[in-house]
Design a protein around this motif. Sequence first.
Motif, PDB file in Angstrom:
ATOM      1  N   VAL A 167       6.670  11.382   0.414  1.00 21.07           N
ATOM      2  CA  VAL A 167       6.681   9.927   0.268  1.00 21.07           C
ATOM      3  C   VAL A 167       7.851   9.331   1.027  1.00 21.07           C
ATOM      4  CG1 VAL A 167       5.535  10.010  -1.962  1.00 21.07           C
ATOM      5  CG2 VAL A 167       8.038   9.999  -1.861  1.00 21.07           C
ATOM      6  N   LYS A 168       7.746   8.059   1.351  1.00 20.26           N
ATOM      7  CA  LYS A 168       8.825   7.356   2.022  1.00 20.26           C
ATOM      8  C   LYS A 168      10.032   7.215   1.097  1.00 20.26           C
ATOM      9  CE  LYS A 168       6.163   4.651   5.367  1.00 20.26           C
ATOM     10  NZ  LYS A 168       5.789   3.292   5.814  1.00 20.26           N
ATOM     11  N   GLU A 169      11.198   7.085   1.689  1.00 17.56           N
ATOM     12  CA  GLU A 169      12.418   6.923   0.912  1.00 17.56           C
ATOM     13  C   GLU A 169      12.303   5.695   0.015  1.00 17.56           C
ATOM     14  OE1 GLU A 169      17.259   6.550   1.598  1.00 17.56           O
ATOM     15  OE2 GLU A 169      15.892   6.755   3.311  1.00 17.56           O
ATOM     16  N   GLY A 170      12.657   5.870  -1.234  1.00 17.64           N
ATOM     17  CA  GLY A 170      12.585   4.779  -2.196  1.00 17.64           C
ATOM     18  C   GLY A 170      11.278   4.693  -2.954  1.00 17.64           C
ATOM     19  N   VAL A 171      10.288   5.485  -2.553  1.00 15.08           N
ATOM     20  CA  VAL A 171       8.993   5.493  -3.235  1.00 15.08           C
ATOM     21  C   VAL A 171       8.959   6.643  -4.232  1.00 15.08           C
ATOM     22  CG1 VAL A 171       6.501   5.787  -2.966  1.00 15.08           C
ATOM     23  CG2 VAL A 171       7.801   4.479  -1.269  1.00 15.08           C
ATOM     24  N   GLU A 172       8.576   6.375  -5.458  1.00 15.57           N
ATOM     25  CA  GLU A 172       8.444   7.420  -6.459  1.00 15.57           C
ATOM     26  C   GLU A 172       7.111   8.148  -6.271  1.00 15.57           C
ATOM     27  OE1 GLU A 172       8.888   5.841 -10.352  1.00 15.57           O
ATOM     28  OE2 GLU A 172      10.982   5.251 -10.059  1.00 15.57           O
ATOM     29  N   VAL A 173       7.155   9.472  -6.417  1.00 16.86           N
ATOM     30  CA  VAL A 173       5.939  10.263  -6.237  1.00 16.86           C
ATOM     31  C   VAL A 173       4.874   9.847  -7.249  1.00 16.86           C
ATOM     32  CG1 VAL A 173       4.975  12.579  -6.092  1.00 16.86           C
ATOM     33  CG2 VAL A 173       7.341  12.177  -5.413  1.00 16.86           C
ATOM     34  N   GLY A 174       5.318   9.494  -8.448  1.00 17.81           N
ATOM     35  CA  GLY A 174       4.373   9.039  -9.455  1.00 17.81           C
ATOM     36  C   GLY A 174       3.584   7.826  -9.004  1.00 17.81           C
ATOM     37  N   LYS A 175       4.218   6.978  -8.198  1.00 15.66           N
ATOM     38  CA  LYS A 175       3.521   5.813  -7.660  1.00 15.66           C
ATOM     39  C   LYS A 175       2.416   6.240  -6.717  1.00 15.66           C
ATOM     40  CE  LYS A 175       2.829   1.467  -6.489  1.00 15.66           C
ATOM     41  NZ  LYS A 175       2.167   0.502  -7.418  1.00 15.66           N
ATOM     42  N   LEU A 176       2.696   7.257  -5.892  1.00 18.46           N
ATOM     43  CA  LEU A 176       1.664   7.774  -4.986  1.00 18.46           C
ATOM     44  C   LEU A 176       0.505   8.362  -5.775  1.00 18.46           C
ATOM     45  CD1 LEU A 176       0.515   8.607  -2.236  1.00 18.46           C
ATOM     46  CD2 LEU A 176       1.963  10.656  -2.347  1.00 18.46           C
ATOM     47  N   VAL A 177       0.815   9.146  -6.806  1.00 20.73           N
ATOM     48  CA  VAL A 177      -0.245   9.743  -7.627  1.00 20.73           C
ATOM     49  C   VAL A 177      -1.117   8.644  -8.239  1.00 20.73           C
ATOM     50  CG1 VAL A 177      -0.727  11.127  -9.687  1.00 20.73           C
ATOM     51  CG2 VAL A 177       1.093  11.822  -8.116  1.00 20.73           C
ATOM     52  N   GLU A 178      -0.472   7.606  -8.732  1.00 17.42           N
ATOM     53  CA  GLU A 178      -1.212   6.493  -9.335  1.00 17.42           C
ATOM     54  C   GLU A 178      -2.105   5.801  -8.313  1.00 17.42           C
ATOM     55  OE1 GLU A 178      -0.182   2.106 -11.258  1.00 17.42           O
ATOM     56  OE2 GLU A 178       1.313   3.704 -11.348  1.00 17.42           O
ATOM     57  N   GLU A 179      -1.553   5.559  -7.111  1.00 14.30           N
ATOM     58  CA  GLU A 179      -2.327   4.870  -6.084  1.00 14.30           C
ATOM     59  C   GLU A 179      -3.476   5.730  -5.571  1.00 14.30           C
ATOM     60  OE1 GLU A 179      -2.194   1.755  -5.001  1.00 14.30           O
ATOM     61  OE2 GLU A 179      -0.661   1.325  -6.500  1.00 14.30           O
ATOM     62  N   VAL A 180      -3.248   7.029  -5.441  1.00 14.29           N
ATOM     63  CA  VAL A 180      -4.328   7.920  -5.019  1.00 14.29           C
ATOM     64  C   VAL A 180      -5.436   7.924  -6.066  1.00 14.29           C
ATOM     65  CG1 VAL A 180      -4.954  10.335  -4.612  1.00 14.29           C
ATOM     66  CG2 VAL A 180      -2.914   9.375  -3.535  1.00 14.29           C
ATOM     67  N   GLY A 181      -5.050   7.915  -7.346  1.00 10.15           N
ATOM     68  CA  GLY A 181      -6.052   7.853  -8.397  1.00 10.15           C
ATOM     69  C   GLY A 181      -6.906   6.599  -8.303  1.00 10.15           C
ATOM     70  N   THR A 182      -6.255   5.467  -8.063  1.00 13.40           N
ATOM     71  CA  THR A 182      -6.978   4.208  -7.932  1.00 13.40           C
ATOM     72  C   THR A 182      -7.868   4.210  -6.700  1.00 13.40           C
ATOM     73  OG1 THR A 182      -5.188   3.004  -9.043  1.00 13.40           O
ATOM     74  CG2 THR A 182      -6.713   1.715  -7.696  1.00 13.40           C
ATOM     75  N   ALA A 183      -7.290   4.687  -5.580  1.00 12.05           N
ATOM     76  CA  ALA A 183      -8.056   4.700  -4.336  1.00 12.05           C
ATOM     77  C   ALA A 183      -9.229   5.657  -4.410  1.00 12.05           C
ATOM     78  CB  ALA A 183      -7.135   5.074  -3.173  1.00 12.05           C
ATOM     79  N   THR A 184      -9.023   6.795  -5.049  1.00 11.18           N
ATOM     80  CA  THR A 184     -10.101   7.773  -5.197  1.00 11.18           C
ATOM     81  C   THR A 184     -11.240   7.201  -6.030  1.00 11.18           C
ATOM     82  OG1 THR A 184      -8.567   9.634  -5.017  1.00 11.18           O
ATOM     83  CG2 THR A 184     -10.675  10.062  -6.065  1.00 11.18           C
ATOM     84  N   LYS A 185     -10.881   6.511  -7.092  1.00 12.52           N
ATOM     85  CA  LYS A 185     -11.910   5.890  -7.938  1.00 12.52           C
ATOM     86  C   LYS A 185     -12.688   4.851  -7.153  1.00 12.52           C
ATOM     87  CE  LYS A 185     -12.510   3.545 -12.391  1.00 12.52           C
ATOM     88  NZ  LYS A 185     -11.814   3.019 -13.598  1.00 12.52           N
ATOM     89  N   ALA A 186     -11.973   4.070  -6.330  1.00 17.50           N
ATOM     90  CA  ALA A 186     -12.636   3.029  -5.549  1.00 17.50           C
ATOM     91  C   ALA A 186     -13.561   3.634  -4.496  1.00 17.50           C
ATOM     92  CB  ALA A 186     -11.599   2.139  -4.873  1.00 17.50           C
ATOM     93  N   ALA A 187     -13.109   4.769  -3.903  1.00 13.05           N
ATOM     94  CA  ALA A 187     -13.919   5.404  -2.865  1.00 13.05           C
ATOM     95  C   ALA A 187     -15.124   6.109  -3.443  1.00 13.05           C
ATOM     96  CB  ALA A 187     -13.057   6.399  -2.079  1.00 13.05           C
ATOM     97  N   GLY A 188     -15.026   6.516  -4.696  1.00  6.56           N
ATOM     98  CA  GLY A 188     -16.100   7.270  -5.301  1.00  6.56           C
ATOM     99  C   GLY A 188     -16.108   8.689  -4.780  1.00  6.56           C
ATOM    100  N   GLU A 189     -17.056   9.453  -5.175  1.00  6.37           N
ATOM    101  CA  GLU A 189     -17.167  10.841  -4.727  1.00  6.37           C
ATOM    102  C   GLU A 189     -17.918  10.871  -3.404  1.00  6.37           C
ATOM    103  OE1 GLU A 189     -18.944  12.925  -7.930  1.00  6.37           O
ATOM    104  OE2 GLU A 189     -17.186  12.790  -9.204  1.00  6.37           O
ATOM    105  N   ALA A 190     -17.191  10.516  -2.335  1.00  4.80           N
ATOM    106  CA  ALA A 190     -17.794  10.414  -1.010  1.00  4.80           C
ATOM    107  C   ALA A 190     -18.428  11.737  -0.606  1.00  4.80           C
ATOM    108  CB  ALA A 190     -16.739   9.999   0.009  1.00  4.80           C
ATOM    109  N   ARG A 191     -19.691  11.685  -0.262  1.00 10.98           N
ATOM    110  CA  ARG A 191     -20.422  12.869   0.183  1.00 10.98           C
ATOM    111  C   ARG A 191     -20.357  14.007  -0.835  1.00 10.98           C
ATOM    112  NH1 ARG A 191     -23.266  11.185   4.810  1.00 10.98           N
ATOM    113  NH2 ARG A 191     -21.937   9.743   5.947  1.00 10.98           N
TER     114      ARG A 191
END
Length: 256
Positions: free
Chosen positions: A166-190
């Motif tokens: 992650v970029k400096e100043g970004v918490e890894v937990g924030k990335l995990v949270e955002e990936v979870g949201t993005a994954t849900k939005a993308a759905g189970e692609a293919r």
Amino acid sequence: MICLKALSSPLHLPTLRRLNPSSSALRVAAMSSAAASPAIADPIEHIVLIKVRPEAAASGADAAMVSSLQALSTLVPGLAYIHAGPVLRLRSPAAEALGPTHLLHSRYATKQDLASYAVHPAHVAAVQGHVLPSALDATAVDWVNAAPLPSPVSPGAAVRLTLAKVKEGVEVGKLVEEVGTATKAAGEARGAKVSFGENFSPARAKGYQFGMVAVFNSVEELDAVEGDGKVEEAKAAVRPLLDEVMVLDFVVGPPA
């Protein structure tokens, strides 16, 4: 589903390289410990990337290394799943720079199971007798799956591994949270199933703080997801959080 392919360097397209393992390695290309990994809801994921010495590949020592790791499936209690074999493709500049030729992917129900595996005599013997003599370099990450659904792995599955810093100043937990949201939005692609989470073993991770595997039924399904609109939107959502991303693909073969 989200594949974080080359998000850290949008101005530089990732190199696509299909590795050419030795014939002995191909014979053990991707053996797995069972017909399919157990559908553990929150598995502990253990990934080791190995860069094999050229002389080890030439002599067949890499195949012996893979066999020794696969044999752990029947020797180590608490080992729910294990796959060892060559990398199929390096999919990002960071992966090219690291240069892994082989990998190990294993799963456990608890962190204690992983800890017991690490010190089990059979595992120690495989590492000391085969991995260390054959390896130029090794990188390891561990995470607890934060995805809401399990991601079972079956013979023939194609898996995309993503490791990120992650970029400096970004918490890894924030990335995990955002990936979870993005994954849900993308759905189970293919039809992909994912597991992702924050690395909890930094000692051998070379600074990688996040890991994810996306499991597809075949290489063809994995390739078909490239350019999927929802996946591209998901990648764009997490790109601002990332500093470096390493991406590679591997294939799971028939049971050992």
